[in-house]
Enzyme design. Structure first.
Site, short mmCIF file in Angstrom:
data_model
loop_
_atom_site.label_atom_id
_atom_site.label_comp_id
_atom_site.label_asym_id
_atom_site.label_seq_id
_atom_site.Cartn_x
_atom_site.Cartn_y
_atom_site.Cartn_z
N ASN A 7 0.88 -1.17 0.00
CA ASN A 7 0.00 0.00 0.00
C ASN A 7 0.92 1.22 0.00
O ASN A 7 1.44 1.62 1.04
CB ASN A 7 -0.89 -0.04 1.24
N ARG A 90 -2.80 -2.22 -3.11
CA ARG A 90 -4.04 -1.51 -2.77
C ARG A 90 -4.07 -0.24 -3.61
O ARG A 90 -3.10 0.53 -3.62
CB ARG A 90 -4.05 -1.13 -1.29
N HIS A 179 -13.17 2.22 1.33
CA HIS A 179 -13.13 1.09 2.28
C HIS A 179 -13.80 -0.15 1.70
O HIS A 179 -14.26 -1.03 2.44
CB HIS A 179 -13.85 1.43 3.61
N ARG A 238 -11.57 14.20 9.81
CA ARG A 238 -12.48 14.67 8.75
C ARG A 238 -13.85 15.01 9.33
O ARG A 238 -14.36 14.27 10.19
CB ARG A 238 -12.67 13.60 7.68
N GLU A 382 -7.99 -6.32 5.46
CA GLU A 382 -7.90 -5.88 4.07
C GLU A 382 -6.71 -6.51 3.34
O GLU A 382 -6.81 -6.87 2.17
CB GLU A 382 -7.80 -4.34 4.03
#
Ligand code: AMP
Length: 397
Positions: A7, A90, A179, A238, A382
């Protein structure tokens, strides 16, 4: 067969070396501060942790260093890189091009490049990671696993914004959702636990970044993140949903430009902005326990937003068979799970408070026997999904 899962971020590189058949992680780690100085945090099979300072002027040196640590001296977990069968990357944004994971070809790489305007911080780093792997391990296949792919099944009425339609056609302005790898994995686990042919599942991925997904018969029909990961829940830094009118208001009142607004809403808001303490929920929970007003409000805001979406998605799904909690907060913060579920008993959602508080590993159920809806805690994985998708695609090819 071993898969190297990568990633690549703008100044970081996360990696895991995984056996996709057994899910065994041979080694994992994170290279940080690439292009600045370089630090690697490396873990061998979950029992030996190292922190190494190593100059990493670019991602190339970082990937070379990862390959080196996996194959040399006392950190060696494989004899040589020939034991790595393929690399799974990813990739944050697959736009409307990619509805599932794919083997990387010239054409695929070009499409990921085309999507840079939709993910200007992420896709360039992924492309860099892919190109370096193609250079350093020329004989090995590379696979891209997209964060957006799982949500490509959303119906038009859920992915379109209520703005002039030309901007969807010309500028690809729509909800994509993120996600996806986690929502796919967790909803699949939930469906297996339910053992039902037709299923309505709501997945709450609550971490530093958070999103909820409504999954009908294994397919995403709606999710809280949008064109970018900013929409939806209150997250670490966020804001999540906000009146779009806030933006011109802030521009006028504080003389902020669009870059400053993006920074403000993505990096200075959410749990950090409201609490003024930290983006790390653990610290905020501690302060709330000690009576800090802003910390308490922050937690209430976060939980109310989650509740709002659970109810909304139950409306869209026509009920729910299971609500699933996953990721750092979802898996570990029993207080948040209890707060979210409390008050939703009228929907048939009854949490077992004792069961919820127990610390257990693996998938588990935390509802009361009388609850009409199951409540699952399902640890997400993941990297394992990326490794499995990579293995399956390479085997087929
Ligand atoms: P993630 O992005 O999935 O790694 O999740 C990170 C978030 O999970 C941070 O806000 C952490 O504070 C939170 N988290 C991790 N462990 C716990 C815990 N035991 N209790 C509360 N929050 C936690």
């Amino acid at each position: 067969m071993l898969i190297l899962v990568l990633n690549a971020g703008s100044s970081s590189l996360k990696y895991q070396l995984i056996n996709p058949k057994t899910a065994e992680v041979k080694a994992s780690g994170l290279c940080e501060r690439i292009g600045i100085d370089g630090v690697m945090k490396h873990e061998i099979a979950e029992h030996r942790k190292l922190e190494i300072e190593q100059p990493m002027p670019t991602h190339k040196e970082a990937i070379e260093f990862v390959l080196n640590i996996l194959t040399h001296d006392d950190t060696k977990v494989i004899e040589n890189i020939n034991e790595i069968s393929a690399i799974g990357h990813r990739v944050v944004h697959g736009g409307e091009y990619f509805k599932k994971s794919t083997l990387i070809t010239k054409d695929v790489l070009q499409k990921i490049e085309e999507l840079i305007p939709l993910a200007p911080l992420h896709n360039p780093a992924h492309i860099l990671g892919i190109k370096i792997c193609q250079e350093l391990m020329a004989d090995k296949p590379n696979v891209a696993v997209f964060d957006t792919a799982f949500h490509q099944t959303m119906p038009e009425e859920n992915y379109l914004y209520a703005v002039p339609h030309e901007d969807y056609i010309e500028h690809h302005l729509r909800k994509y959702g993120f996600h996806g790898t986690s929502h796919h994995y967790v909803s699949n686990e939930a469906i297996n636990m339910l053992n039902k042919k037709e299923s309505k599942v709501i997945v709450c991925h609550l971490g530093n970044g958070s999103s909820i997904c409504a999954v009908k018969n294994g397919k995403s029909i709606d999710t809280t993140m949008g064109l970018t990961p900013l929409e939806g829940l209150v997250m670490g830094t966020r804001s999540g949903d906000i009146d779009a009118g806030v933006i011109p208001y802030l521009m006028d009142r504080k003389g902020m430009n669009s870059h400053e607004i993006v920074d403000y809403l993505n990096k200075k808001s959410g749990i950090l902005g409201v609490s003024g303490i930290s983006s790390d929920l653990r610290e905020v929970l501690k302060e709330a326990e000690d009576g800090d007003h802003r910390a308490k409000i922050c937690i209430e805001m976060m939980c109310n937003r989650i509740k709002k979406y659970i109810c909304s998605y139950m409306g869209q799904l026509g009920g729910a068979d299971a609500i699933c909690f996953t990721a750092g907060i979802g898996e570990n913060a029993d207080v948040i799970r209890e707060k979210v579920c409390t008050g939703l008993e009228f929907l048939g959602l009854e949490i077992d408070k004792k069961e919820n508080k127990k610390r257990k590993s693996g998938n588990r159920e935390i509802q009361k026997d009388s609850s009409k809806i199951k409540i699952f805690v399902i640890p997400t994985n993941e990297e394992y999904v990326i490794a499995k998708d990579t293995y399956n695609l390479v085997k087929k090819a």
